[in-house]
Design a protein around this motif. Structure first.
Motif, short mmCIF file in Angstrom:
data_model
loop_
_atom_site.label_atom_id
_atom_site.label_comp_id
_atom_site.label_asym_id
_atom_site.label_seq_id
_atom_site.Cartn_x
_atom_site.Cartn_y
_atom_site.Cartn_z
N VAL A 114 25.70 -41.23 -33.14
CA VAL A 114 25.76 -39.90 -32.78
C VAL A 114 25.33 -38.49 -33.78
N ALA A 115 26.33 -37.87 -34.63
CA ALA A 115 26.07 -37.75 -35.39
C ALA A 115 25.85 -37.41 -36.60
N ALA A 116 25.63 -38.91 -37.13
CA ALA A 116 24.98 -39.17 -37.94
C ALA A 116 22.83 -38.48 -37.98
N VAL A 117 23.01 -39.52 -36.22
CA VAL A 117 21.74 -39.43 -36.58
C VAL A 117 20.75 -37.82 -36.22
N LEU B 220 22.29 -34.41 -36.98
CA LEU B 220 22.08 -34.05 -38.03
C LEU B 220 20.99 -33.55 -39.12
N PRO B 221 20.89 -34.64 -39.43
CA PRO B 221 19.16 -34.93 -40.50
C PRO B 221 17.93 -33.99 -39.48
N VAL B 222 18.08 -34.26 -39.13
CA VAL B 222 16.98 -33.65 -37.70
C VAL B 222 17.49 -32.43 -37.60
N LEU B 223 18.57 -31.69 -37.17
CA LEU B 223 18.66 -30.34 -37.39
C LEU B 223 18.27 -29.74 -37.93
N VAL B 224 19.14 -30.72 -39.40
CA VAL B 224 19.05 -30.10 -41.09
C VAL B 224 17.26 -29.60 -41.40
N GLY B 225 16.54 -30.32 -40.97
CA GLY B 225 15.04 -31.06 -40.73
C GLY B 225 14.54 -29.48 -40.60
N VAL B 226 15.08 -29.38 -39.69
CA VAL B 226 14.00 -28.09 -38.37
C VAL B 226 15.01 -26.61 -39.27
N ALA B 227 16.29 -26.23 -39.45
CA ALA B 227 16.54 -25.18 -39.52
C ALA B 227 16.18 -24.95 -41.53
N LEU B 228 15.88 -25.86 -42.32
CA LEU B 228 15.64 -25.85 -43.77
C LEU B 228 14.58 -26.42 -44.58
N LEU C 133 10.12 -36.02 -27.64
CA LEU C 133 10.69 -36.63 -27.37
C LEU C 133 12.20 -36.55 -28.23
N THR C 134 12.26 -35.90 -29.80
CA THR C 134 13.28 -36.02 -30.22
C THR C 134 14.66 -34.69 -29.61
N TRP C 135 13.45 -33.87 -29.40
CA TRP C 135 14.22 -32.54 -28.58
C TRP C 135 15.14 -33.44 -27.53
N CYS C 136 14.67 -33.85 -26.39
CA CYS C 136 15.16 -34.64 -25.24
C CYS C 136 16.22 -35.72 -26.04
N GLY C 137 16.05 -36.39 -27.15
CA GLY C 137 17.33 -37.23 -28.10
C GLY C 137 18.15 -36.25 -28.39
N ILE C 138 18.10 -35.27 -28.53
CA ILE C 138 18.63 -34.62 -28.87
C ILE C 138 19.93 -33.12 -27.87
N ALA C 139 19.75 -33.83 -27.10
CA ALA C 139 19.87 -32.80 -25.61
C ALA C 139 20.73 -34.12 -24.70
N ALA C 140 20.88 -35.23 -25.47
CA ALA C 140 21.04 -36.84 -24.54
C ALA C 140 22.15 -36.62 -24.79
N ALA C 141 22.25 -36.33 -26.61
CA ALA C 141 23.59 -36.69 -27.10
C ALA C 141 24.53 -35.87 -26.87
N ALA C 142 24.38 -34.70 -26.05
CA ALA C 142 26.13 -33.93 -25.80
C ALA C 142 26.04 -34.66 -24.80
N SER D 23 20.19 -44.43 -26.04
CA SER D 23 19.13 -43.26 -25.53
C SER D 23 18.76 -42.28 -26.58
N ALA D 24 19.74 -41.54 -26.81
CA ALA D 24 19.60 -40.62 -27.64
C ALA D 24 18.96 -41.11 -29.59
N VAL D 25 19.56 -42.23 -29.54
CA VAL D 25 19.06 -42.28 -31.08
C VAL D 25 17.42 -42.80 -30.54
N ALA D 26 17.08 -43.85 -29.51
CA ALA D 26 15.73 -43.87 -29.30
C ALA D 26 15.49 -43.05 -28.99
N LEU D 27 15.42 -41.75 -28.53
CA LEU D 27 13.80 -41.11 -28.43
C LEU D 27 13.72 -40.23 -29.51
N ILE D 28 14.80 -39.76 -30.19
CA ILE D 28 14.97 -39.64 -32.00
C ILE D 28 14.28 -39.95 -32.93
N SER D 29 13.84 -41.35 -32.42
CA SER D 29 12.93 -42.18 -33.17
C SER D 29 11.58 -42.28 -33.30
#
Length: 282
Positions: free
Chosen positions: A96-99, A101-109, A117-126, A274-280
């Motif tokens: 979950v962290a490996a998937v 974090l790259p998305v968050l880095v892409g958003v921030a930097l 759906l990607t944000w839903c996936g990140i939310a499901a990670a918690a 679900s988090a991995v699927a939604l992010i993808s």
């Protein structure tokens, strides 16, 4: 073709992590990781001259080296987590962290703008992290006593693997496999200080050492396959398909090692999937 390469990479990653985790229960986890990465370096070094490389730039080698630092940190902490905790717990947490974090880095930097759906996936990670990381016993003690063994190390490992994926995706395809050679070598250098603190850690039995070399060879093959997949496919797709690798150690942990899943952990695994699927999906 990129999807097939990414799935093959996932198979290799899952197999090498399961094997490395088993070996880390018989010997020092840092020593197992060091021998594995050294063996993988030799394998890639032998293969690199046979792969076309029209321009090996310093930038490509630097990105490869940075990915190797992430690999070194990832394998050491993942093997440490697997030596102490259940495979069916630590593998999904690192994933979950490996998937995510790259998305968050892409958003921030990088100015990425993920879909809803990607944000839903990140939310499901918690909730996934919370449910999977709970210990078998819910009673007694404070919050720290309810954290399952290996959870903290698994999350650090996920951060290392996220760095590995992000850096490898920046490598110029014209450099061939030489950035992967740099990656493997850097992973060895990243692990070495952890082992040199107590040289006795390097005393591995022959069977364990051979197993570690085999794990390193599979890990190097996984890195090569991921690098090729990232050239054929979008990074987000390649990362998420490759990040399916925890299915291997989770299933083998349940079937081979007889690990059991509580209802909370099963729910957490479903949230993680679900988090991995939604992010993808985007």
């Amino acid at each position: 073709m990129g999807e097939v390469l990414a799935l093959l990479s996932a198979l290799c990653f899952g197999s090498t992590h399961f094997l490395g985790g088993l070996l880390a229960r018989r010997a020092d986890s840092a020593a197992v990781a060091l021998v594995a990465q050294a063996g993988g370096t030799v394998l890639v070094l032998g293969a690199a001259p046979w792969v076309a490389a029209t321009e090996v730039s310093p930038a490509a080698l630097l990105w490869g080296s940075l990915s190797g630092v992430g690999t070194g940190v990832g394998v050491v902490f993942l093997y440490r987590a697997m030596s102490a905790g259940a495979f069916s717990v630590v593998a999904p947490l690192s994933d979950v962290a490996a998937v995510a974090l790259p998305v968050l880095v892409g958003v921030a930097l990088l100015g990425d703008r993920p879909e809803a759906l990607t944000w839903c996936g990140i939310a499901a990670a918690a909730p996934a992290l919370w449910l999977v990381s709970r210990s078998d016993s819910d009673g007694g003690g404070g919050g720290a006593s309810r954290i399952a063994a290996g959870v903290r190390d698994a999350l650090v490992a996920g951060g290392g693997f996220a760095l590995q994926f992000i850096a490898l995706a920046q490598v110029d395809p014209a450099a061939g496999l030489w950035p992967v050679v740099a990656s493997r070598a850097a992973s060895v250098l990243a692990i070495l200080p952890l082992v040199l603190r107590r040289p006795v850690r390097l005393r591995l039995r022959p069977a364990v050492a051979c197993g570690a070399v085999a794990a390193g060879a599979l890990g190097s093959l996984a890195i090569v396959l991921f690098t090729l997949a990232a050239r054929e496919q979008l990074l987000s797709v390649a990362v998420v398909l490759t990040a399916l690798y925890p299915a291997i150690p989770v299933l083998l942990g349940l079937v081979v090692l007889g690990e059991r899943l509580t209802r909370a952990r099963l729910a957490g695994l479903l949230c993680a999937a679900s988090a991995v699927a939604l992010i993808s999906l985007p």
